[in-house]
Scaffold this active site. Structure first.
Site, PDB file in Angstrom:
ATOM      1  CE  LYS A  62      -3.601   4.445  -1.395  1.00  0.00           C
ATOM      2  NZ  LYS A  62      -4.437   6.004  -2.404  1.00  0.00           N
ATOM      3  CE1 TYR A  77      -3.467   2.825   0.801  1.00  0.00           C
ATOM      4  CE2 TYR A  77      -1.789   3.294   2.510  1.00  0.00           C
ATOM      5  CZ  TYR A  77      -3.724   3.262   2.464  1.00  0.00           C
ATOM      6  OH  TYR A  77      -4.201   4.770   2.129  1.00  0.00           O
TER       7      TYR A  77
END
Ligand code: NAD
Length: 249
Positions: free
Chosen positions: A150, A146
């Protein structure tokens, strides 16, 4: 003439709050989400158009932009917000989970930019805001993949800030800390019992509105509970080549 906004991941959490805010300010909204029932419900509430689609496919962004043009004739603001958490554990790697999170969090943003920019240009310019995360700026060891996705979209924003500014399009990102939405529902009890403050979805939506109208393209707004959003500054490296003034610190 009303502002026309396209918002992905609009059925819930941050995207839904952005839709409510923009619609309350008079914008016409085109709402996109995988959750067809949820996005239809919100579109009825705010009086916008909706599309049930998966942003990890190129077709979804293409169809959403086409809907904006057909229904409202233009596009001014694009909020590329759809995202999921929970990347695979690298020690027990699940390739399908890896592809899924990369598909939504990275491909969804790239496809949204590719589809949105031509209509923004034809509309005379506008703004794109990506929902990144604090995990797009710091290494969050709780979810490394994740975190990678990002950081990737933050890189895209920084790289496109200069070229898009020449087309009269600003691009920026919001980088919120933990926010009280269904995305973190499993961990909420832990946060509450530890006295750890959470942002509300509307705190982040307010920052998204600020980011749409940021003076500088490439602005990354850090959003933390109890503080005004602040632009993140990288130290010791050049900023986006926007032709705008360099950061003072
Ligand atoms: P949420 O789960 O409430 O909303 C996300 C929405 O995206 C949902 O409606 C979901 O159906 C939709 N979605 C998921 N996959 C999709 C796909 N493939 N195509 C279309 N729509 C899809 O979560 P949220 O917290 O509002 O998350 C919004 C964004 O904010 C995400 O990008 C997330 O990574 C980011 N973010 C969240 C937090 C947090 O703590 N909640 C913190 C920082 C960043």
């Amino acid at each position: 003439m009303s502002t026309v906004a396209l918002i992905t991941g609009a059925a819930s959490g941050i995207g839904a709050s952005v839709a409510r805010r923009l619609a309350a300010g008079g914008a016409k909204c085109v709402l996109v989400d995988l959750d067809g029932e949820g996005v239809e419900r919100l579109a009825k509430e705010v009086g916008g158009a909706w599309l049930a689609a998966d942003v990890s496919t190129e077709q979804a962004s293409h169809d959403a932009v086409e809907l904006a043009e057909e229904r409202y004739g233009r596009l001014d603001l694009v909020h590329l917000n759809a995202g999921i958490a929970g990347g695979p554990d690298l020690a027990a790697f699940d390739p399908a989970r890896y592809r899924k999170i990369v598909g939504v969090n990275i491909d969804g943003v790239v496809f949204g930019v590719v589809a949105g920019v031509p209509l923004l240009k034809r509309s005379g310019g506008g703004a794109i805001v990506v929902t990144a995360s604090l995990a797009g700026l710091v290494g969050f060891d709780g979810d490394p993949v994740y975190t990678m996705t990002k950081h990737a979209v933050v890189g895209l924003v920084r790289a496109l800030a200069g070229p898009l500014a020449k087309e009269n399009i600003r691009i920026g990102a919001v980088c919120p800390g933990f926010t009280d939405t269904p995305l973190v529902a499993d961990a909420k009890e832990l946060f509450v019992s530890a006295g750890f403050p959470l942002l509300t979805a509307d705190d982040v939506a307010a920052a998204v509105e600020t980011a749409f109208y940021a003076e500088d393209s490439g602005t990354l707004l850090v959003v933390q509970p109890g503080r005004q959003p602040v632009p993140y500054r990288y130290a010791g490296v050049p900023g986006p080549a926007t032709g705008q003034r360099p950061p003072s610190s």
